[in-house]
Design a protein around this motif. Structure first.
Motif, PDB file in Angstrom:
ATOM      1  N   SER A   1       0.823  -1.216   0.000  1.00 29.55           N
ATOM      2  CA  SER A   1       0.000   0.000   0.000  1.00 29.55           C
ATOM      3  C   SER A   1       0.850   1.255   0.000  1.00 29.55           C
ATOM      4  N   PHE A   2       1.982   1.227   0.741  1.00 25.61           N
ATOM      5  CA  PHE A   2       2.798   2.434   0.724  1.00 25.61           C
ATOM      6  C   PHE A   2       3.447   2.641  -0.642  1.00 25.61           C
ATOM      7  N   GLY A   3       3.768   1.548  -1.316  1.00 21.99           N
ATOM      8  CA  GLY A   3       4.287   1.689  -2.676  1.00 21.99           C
ATOM      9  C   GLY A   3       3.301   2.409  -3.567  1.00 21.99           C
ATOM     10  N   MET A   4       2.017   2.116  -3.405  1.00 21.38           N
ATOM     11  CA  MET A   4       0.984   2.790  -4.200  1.00 21.38           C
ATOM     12  C   MET A   4       0.860   4.259  -3.797  1.00 21.38           C
ATOM     13  N   ILE A   5       0.961   4.550  -2.506  1.00 21.19           N
ATOM     14  CA  ILE A   5       0.883   5.941  -2.041  1.00 21.19           C
ATOM     15  C   ILE A   5       2.065   6.741  -2.586  1.00 21.19           C
ATOM     16  N   PHE A   6       3.264   6.134  -2.522  1.00 21.87           N
ATOM     17  CA  PHE A   6       4.437   6.842  -3.015  1.00 21.87           C
ATOM     18  C   PHE A   6       4.343   7.062  -4.521  1.00 21.87           C
TER      19      PHE A   6
ATOM     20  N   ILE B   1      10.141  14.271  -2.023  1.00 19.07           N
ATOM     21  CA  ILE B   1      10.113  12.936  -2.642  1.00 19.07           C
ATOM     22  C   ILE B   1      11.503  12.310  -2.621  1.00 19.07           C
ATOM     23  N   GLY B   2      12.521  13.139  -2.864  1.00 20.60           N
ATOM     24  CA  GLY B   2      13.893  12.631  -2.881  1.00 20.60           C
ATOM     25  C   GLY B   2      14.309  12.040  -1.553  1.00 20.60           C
ATOM     26  N   TYR B   3      13.959  12.707  -0.462  1.00 21.66           N
ATOM     27  CA  TYR B   3      14.331  12.169   0.855  1.00 21.66           C
ATOM     28  C   TYR B   3      13.567  10.894   1.185  1.00 21.66           C
ATOM     29  N   LEU B   4      12.331  10.794   0.734  1.00 18.49           N
ATOM     30  CA  LEU B   4      11.585   9.561   0.978  1.00 18.49           C
ATOM     31  C   LEU B   4      12.162   8.391   0.175  1.00 18.49           C
ATOM     32  N   LEU B   5      12.713   8.689  -1.010  1.00 19.04           N
ATOM     33  CA  LEU B   5      13.139   7.627  -1.922  1.00 19.04           C
ATOM     34  C   LEU B   5      14.594   7.213  -1.732  1.00 19.04           C
TER      35      LEU B   5
ATOM     36  N   VAL C   1       3.322  10.648  -9.293  1.00 24.72           N
ATOM     37  CA  VAL C   1       2.407  11.004 -10.383  1.00 24.72           C
ATOM     38  C   VAL C   1       1.914  12.440 -10.196  1.00 24.72           C
ATOM     39  N   ALA C   2       1.568  12.796  -8.963  1.00 28.22           N
ATOM     40  CA  ALA C   2       1.090  14.155  -8.684  1.00 28.22           C
ATOM     41  C   ALA C   2       2.175  15.181  -8.976  1.00 28.22           C
TER      42      ALA C   2
END
Length: 724
Positions: A30-35, A71-75, A40-41
């Motif tokens: 589910s988190f993969g889908m949220i990320f 996004i960069g820090y999350l990834l 996409v946004a």
């Protein structure tokens, strides 16, 4: 066999697969889908603003940078994942908790302050509007910076080693990025007036310092330490200037003035971010559409079908395919990893040494960034900086790009001749006749070129090309429906993060140069050292461009070098287009220039070869790129400036000169040649490249002499005949 089946079974299967770096997380469930939705946004926001709903410039660029940081820090983790497949639970240790709990609390306080600020004012920061509570802007700064420092320490010293999980330290940094963005967007109307002046407020400074720290750390994670160190030296220079001698001296700046100036459209939000938030992300999204529809596989298979069976075939495929893919994706090292994972093992299979295979791929991938019409976004960056029309830049780039790729082709062909190499067996290659039936997959590229030269804006042309890529996919087995389009948006966001961080970091350097005036003083020093010699000035410019570009992506290297060097060259009377092209070429070629050659190192990792030997050989293979800029300095027709007769003459003689240069470097003309004849042939090559009729005659005559000696038409006996 059908065309569809032929493409599916082609050698290039997997070229379009997403590349996962050593410190990149891979989310599932589910988190993969949220990320994925966040990515996409992010991409959708840019495409929407560029095409449908224009946004105020500062706000747009701040969201571009802030969203990319979050996004960069999350990834991307602060450290590499040594065990890529390891997954499962992770327990927080007491030292981690000792850092993470206060870090999260401090950043949460800063976020709450920003939430109150926006809610209390309705997001309106105008004269006569609602006044925000004073504590929101007066007390958020130090907690924000303190929380960032603690989170960085937690990420560096106690990273979460599980690739499929978030690191809480990085979540804190992602939230901190949002806080910085919220503060600066809210105050943007006022910051335009007070940033960089004595009116700057402490809150402005704290937000800017936090933003600079976050940008430099993400740049380290995505692009290595080189650019971070250079940016750090420039930041330090802003404060130690009063104590430096000569042209480096300046009056110095307070923390408030410096950092608030840096986070404006003179620095981080300036030209580099303007480019990354429009042209770069647009064409990365275009490349993502090609990747999602697997058109990239077709391009590589097409190259294999056309050249894979010739002598040294995989190397020639690398020249064609890597040039085409590198033109679109804009990163030399990234292109080496994607196409090199296929071409390098095949080059080794037909007889190329590992370091030669890696160096060919590195040289071809780097050359993609000088290949029109996209030039890895280089054409758009140059147009933005110089004000020269994009179409003029693209037309000027045609002949130098052809000469470069012809040189690399000649190099690999002569290596194959020397070693007696064969191509790949025809039965292992895709069938050209079948692939030719799918030549319509080139339509998106054709539409891009046609739209640009028809007068459409770059943004509109890029959007049309994306639509064309989706449309032509319906004529293949890999049709792009809503799911595939969303996937293209997702990978576009991931692919753009490095350049977002790099362009923001380059903006710090550009801001320091503008604030201190060191660029103008450096230009004056350049003029003083060179005297009245334009050639000497260009030589210095070449060295500075290469040094600045070592370890830096092309976008950042060119932006910085153009700020420092170009004004001095133009003041010496060098045409602006020539000056900027000159700098741009060496910024690109820094990726294959020892001792820090990122593209060559990426190739060496795949080929399992010595990185330094690979970088030296990639320099040798790409040698033409180090000569071509001097060619178009001395011969304007090389940049399509002149009559058609002059342009054709210069092109043909330079092409022959490039052939002679490759022959001299590889020691094979029409057979092996010894050291003395190689030196003579190199002189002939340089004479042909010069572009004058007299030098052409000298070059042709010398080449004919060497040919005669090789064919034993000219011998000591025949040469001496008649002397008696």
């Amino acid at each position: 066999m059908s065309a569809a089946t032929e493409v599916e079974k082609g050698l290039a299967t997997g070229v379009d697969a997403e590349i996962v770096t050593s410190n990149q997380r891979v989310f599932t469930g589910s988190f993969g889908m949220i990320f994925a939705a966040l990515c996409v946004a992010y991409t959708g926001f840019h495409v929407g603003v560029m095409n449908l709903y224009p946004l105020e410039t500062w706000t747009y660029r701040l969201i571009h940078v802030g969203g990319g940081l979050s996004i960069g820090y999350l990834l991307y983790s602060a450290q590499v994942f040594y065990d890529p497949d390891r997954a499962g639970g992770a327990r927080l240790t007491p030292p981690q908790l000792a850092l993470l709990i206060p870090a999260a609390g401090l950043v949460a306080y800063a976020l709450a302050a920003m939430a109150v600020l926006w809610v209390a004012t309705g997001g309106q920061n105008q004269m006569g509007g609602p006044t925000p509570p004073a504590w929101t802007v007066q007390t958020f700064g130090l907690p924000l910076i303190g929380g960032i420092v603690l989170a960085l320490a937690a990420g560096w010293f106690f990273p979460n080693r599980l690739r499929d999980q978030l690191d809480l330290a990085d979540v804190v940094l992602a939230v901190a990025s949002i806080v910085v963005t919220l503060y600066i967007i809210f105050h943007a109307p006022i910051l335009r007036l007070r940033a960089g002046t004595a009116l700057a407020q402490p809150g402005d400074m704290y937000a800017a310092i936090a933003g600079v720290i976050l940008i430099l750390e993400l740049t380290r994670r995505l692009a290595g330490l080189a650019l971070v160190i250079i940016a750090g030296i420039f930041v330090l220079y802003a404060f130690v200037g009063p104590y430096l001698p000569g042209i480096l001296e300046h009056r110095g700046y307070s923390l408030e003035r410096f950092f608030t100036y840096i986070y404006t459209d003179q620095g981080i939000l300036g030209p580099t971010t303007a480019i990354s938030s429009t042209y770069i992300i647009l064409f990365i999204t275009f490349a993502a559409f090609l990747q999602a529809s697997r058109v990239g596989e077709y391009f590589v298979n097409f190259a294999f079908a056309a050249a894979g069976g010739t002598r040294g075939g995989p190397a020639k495929v690398a020249v064609f395919a890597s040039g085409l893919m590198g033109m679109i994706n804009g990163t030399s090292a990234g292109n080496v990893v994607s196409t090199g994972s296929l071409t390098i093992p095949l080059m080794k299979k037909v007889g190329y040494k590992p370091q030669t295979a890696a160096s060919v791929e590195a040289a071809a991938s780097s050359g993609g960034q000088i290949l029109p019409p996209i030039m890895g976004a280089g054409a758009f960056i140059m147009a933005e900086i110089t004000g020269i029309a994009y179409t003029d830049i693209v037309i000027a780039a045609i002949i130098p790009a052809i000469l470069y790729f012809a040189s690399v082709y000649f190099m690999v062909d002569k290596e194959a001749l020397k070693k007696g190499m064969k191509g790949l067996p025809r039965e292992e290659l895709p069938e050209f006749r079948q692939l030719a039936k799918k030549v319509f997959l080139f339509i998106p590229i054709i539409i891009l070129i046609g739209a640009l030269f028809s007068g459409y804006s770059v943004i509109r042309a890029g959007t049309l090309s994306m639509a064309a890529a989706a449309a032509v996919s319906w004529l293949t087995p890999y049709r792009m429906g809503p799911k595939e389009i969303l996937y293209a948006f997702e990978i576009a966001a991931k692919m753009s993060l490095q350049l977002v961080a790099v362009c923001a970091a380059a903006g710090i350097i550009v801001g320091v140069i503008a604030l201190t005036g060191v660029g103008t003083r450096f230009s004056s020093m350049l003029l003083g050292l060179a005297g009245q010699s334009q050639l000497l000035a260009l030589f210095f410019a070449m060295l500075v461009s290469i040094i600045l570009g070592m370890g830096m992506p092309t976008t950042a290297a060119y932006a910085v070098a153009a700020s420092v060097i170009a004004p001095g060259l133009i003041r010496m009377g060098i045409d602006p287009l020539t000056a900027h092209f000159f700098i741009f070429y060496y910024a690109v070629m820094s990726a294959i220039t020892p001792p820090v050659a990122l593209a060559a190192y990426a190739g060496a990792a795949i080929a399992q070869s010595d990185p330094m030997k690979t970088s030296v050989e990639s320099f040798k293979i790409g040698l033409a790129a180090f000569v071509v800029p001097f060619m178009f300095f001395y011969s304007a027709p090389m940049l399509m400036q002149g009559t058609w007769l002059e342009i054709i003459h210069v092109f043909l003689t330079a092409l022959l000169g490039i052939f002679l240069m490759a022959s001299a470097v590889q020691g094979w003309f029409f057979g092996l040649i010894g050291p003395i004849l190689r030196v003579v042939l190199l002189i002939a090559a340089l004479a042909m490249i010069a572009g004058g009729w007299l030098s052409d005659i000298i070059g042709l005559g010398t080449a004919a002499l060497i040919f005669g000696i090789q064919r034993k038409v000219i011998t000591p006996k025949t040469a001496a005949r008649g002397l008696d």
